[in-house]
Design an enzyme around this catalytic site. Structure first.
Site, short mmCIF file in Angstrom:
data_model
loop_
_atom_site.label_atom_id
_atom_site.label_comp_id
_atom_site.label_asym_id
_atom_site.label_seq_id
_atom_site.Cartn_x
_atom_site.Cartn_y
_atom_site.Cartn_z
N GLY A 71 15.46 -18.84 21.32
CA GLY A 71 15.34 -17.43 20.96
C GLY A 71 13.92 -17.11 20.51
N GLY B 175 13.00 -24.17 19.12
CA GLY B 175 13.91 -24.54 18.05
C GLY B 175 14.57 -25.88 18.30
N THR C 4 15.41 -26.72 22.06
CA THR C 4 14.22 -26.95 22.89
C THR C 4 13.53 -28.25 22.49
OG1 THR C 4 13.95 -24.55 23.01
CG2 THR C 4 12.06 -25.88 23.67
N ILE D 179 13.82 -18.40 13.26
CA ILE D 179 13.91 -17.55 12.07
C ILE D 179 14.93 -18.13 11.10
CG2 ILE D 179 13.22 -15.45 13.31
CD1 ILE D 179 16.22 -14.54 12.96
N ASP D 180 15.85 -18.98 11.60
CA ASP D 180 16.89 -19.54 10.73
C ASP D 180 16.33 -20.58 9.75
OD1 ASP D 180 18.53 -18.00 12.26
OD2 ASP D 180 19.79 -19.63 13.00
N ARG E 74 29.07 2.57 -3.71
CA ARG E 74 29.77 1.79 -2.69
C ARG E 74 29.40 0.31 -2.76
NH1 ARG E 74 28.21 5.64 2.38
NH2 ARG E 74 29.93 7.09 2.19
N MET F 145 21.19 -12.98 10.23
CA MET F 145 21.32 -14.16 11.10
C MET F 145 21.36 -15.42 10.27
SD MET F 145 19.28 -13.42 14.61
CE MET F 145 20.06 -12.46 15.91
N ARG G 157 22.94 -19.12 11.80
CA ARG G 157 24.06 -19.71 12.53
C ARG G 157 24.69 -20.88 11.75
NH1 ARG G 157 25.75 -20.34 17.80
NH2 ARG G 157 24.61 -18.48 18.33
N GLN H 222 15.90 -8.60 13.20
CA GLN H 222 15.25 -9.63 12.37
C GLN H 222 14.27 -10.47 13.16
OE1 GLN H 222 18.66 -11.38 9.62
NE2 GLN H 222 19.46 -10.40 11.46
O1 F6P Z 1 18.76 -19.43 16.26
C1 F6P Z 1 18.22 -18.21 15.95
C2 F6P Z 1 19.24 -17.12 16.10
O2 F6P Z 1 18.58 -15.98 15.68
C3 F6P Z 1 20.56 -17.34 15.40
O3 F6P Z 1 20.54 -17.00 14.06
C4 F6P Z 1 21.49 -16.48 16.21
O4 F6P Z 1 22.82 -16.94 16.10
C5 F6P Z 1 20.96 -16.64 17.57
O5 F6P Z 1 19.59 -16.90 17.45
C6 F6P Z 1 21.21 -15.44 18.45
O6 F6P Z 1 20.73 -15.69 19.73
P1 F6P Z 1 20.78 -14.69 20.96
O7 F6P Z 1 19.41 -14.12 21.10
O8 F6P Z 1 21.15 -15.52 22.10
O9 F6P Z 1 21.78 -13.60 20.65
#
Ligand code: F6P
Length: 360
Positions: free
Chosen positions: A14, A115, A118, A139-140, A175, A182, A184, A286
């Protein structure tokens, strides 16, 4: 002067803010060392057909430091080792083709920016004899061996800004606002943006949550006069005894797509607290936009270090941030692992000490 005369650079997985800053640094540092650069398009796909590779000179990368995305394109599906691919010469094993093309193109080394997926592919090519250096991107922020990956700071800055904005409505309407970010397998973005944004509950994949605990904490806030609450949920978070929420299951070469847990948490909290709730998914916002200055500097240092390692012949490595230094790690020590938020994280402990609930 380096023995390497030509190197290839590619981006995989990504996109993340800072990819272009790494490419720029690699190209400029190489040029200043008498090394030519070839940009390979769409990850390892750029090593299948010659027309998917192009020379990159300092002129080609001027002005890209501040740009999100990647000028080389990327993909996060299609492992070259996993399936045969049809090329102009018939159906061939993609990985053999990559090795063959690497030599045919006269490359002496590769810089692989990506990442965990890769980098795992890069490691396999390294074992097949391709001299390469990896650059960690996500980004994770869940790649082991490096304190930061570029892109993480930008994602956290964006999510924090979003939380700041959601406070407005939360407070005005009394509220509960739920923000899905994000993350995962790891809750770094949720944790850092949650702390930076002053969230009242942070739900991360590392800590399966109990919503009755979260609801009780939010009701307490109501009692002492804070009539609104902010809940940050990582997309990979799940209830104790439950499972992650999917948008789409995994299918041929594509990983499963996570999402929807924020809406579920929002509905459940409305039932349990009797308050009005709303949920927002920040999603790919993000990953977009210009990298922060921190990510630009980190990405630039990563790119410069990758070229330095190539010049020194330190292959099969990944550049890593070990503050204050950029160092080299062995790829074999990195792949197949995930850097999750440890239970004894001081950020987590501090948040808890301030009354933030993690639903445990
Ligand atoms: O691994 C980075 C990430 O941003 C994850 O947090 C997320 O689940 C995934 O990529 C989303 O990827 P895609 O671009 O395939 O929707």
């Amino acid at each position: 002067m380096s023995a390497i005369k030509r190197l290839g650079v590619l981006t995989g997985g990504g996109d993340a803010p800072g990819l272009n800053a790494v490419i720029r640094a690699v190209v400029k540092a190489s040029a200043n060392s008498g090394i030519d650069c070839v940009g390979l398009e769409d990850s390892f796909d750029g090593l299948i057909e010659p027309d998917r590779a192009r020379p990159l000179t300092p002129r080609d990368v001027t002005g890209i430091l501040r740009l999100g995305g990647t000028i080389l394109g990327t993909t996060n599906h299609g492992n070259p080792f996993a399936y045969p691919v049809s090329t102009s010469e018939g159906v061939r094993d993609y990985s053999d083709r990559v090795v063959e093309m690497f030599h045919k193109m006269g490359l002496g080394a590769l810089v692989v920016i990506g990442g965990d997926g890769t980098l795992a592919i890069a490691h396999q090519f390294s074992l097949r004899g391709i001299p390469l250096v990896g650059v960690p991107k996500t980004i994770d922020n869940d790649i082991v061996g490096t304190t930061n990956c570029f892109g993480f700071d930008t994602a956290v800055a964006f999510a924090t800004d979003a939380i700041d904005r959601l406070h407005t409505t939360a407070e005005a309407h009394k509220r509960i606002m739920v923000v899905e970010v994000m993350g995962r397998d790891a809750g770094w973005i949720a944790l850092y943006a949650g702390v930076a944004g002053g969230a009242d509950a942070i739900l991360i994949p590392e800590i399966p949550f109990d919503l009755s605990i979260v609801a009780a904490r939010l009701r307490e806030r109501d009692k002492w006069g804070a009539k609104f609450s902010i809940v940050v949920v990582a997309e990979g978070a799940f209830p104790a005894g439950g499972r992650t929420t999917l948008i789409e299951a995994a299918r041929d070469g594509h990983v499963e797509r996570l999402g929807g847990i924020g809406a579920q948490v929002s509905e459940a909290l409305a039932r349990e607290t009797g308050k009005e709730t709303r949920s927002v998914v920040l999603g790919h916002l993000q990953r977009g936009g210009a990298p922060t200055s921190f990510d630009r500097v980190l990405a630039t240092r990563f790119g410069g270090k990758a070229v330095e390692l190539i010049k020194r012949g330190e292959f099969g490595t990944m550049v890593a941030f070990a503050p204050p230094d950029i160092i080299a790690r062995r790829l074999e020590d990195i792949v197949g692992k995930t850097k999750t938020v440890p239970r004894d994280s001081d950020v987590l402990a501090t948040a808890k000490a301030l009354g933030v609930t993690f639903g445990d």
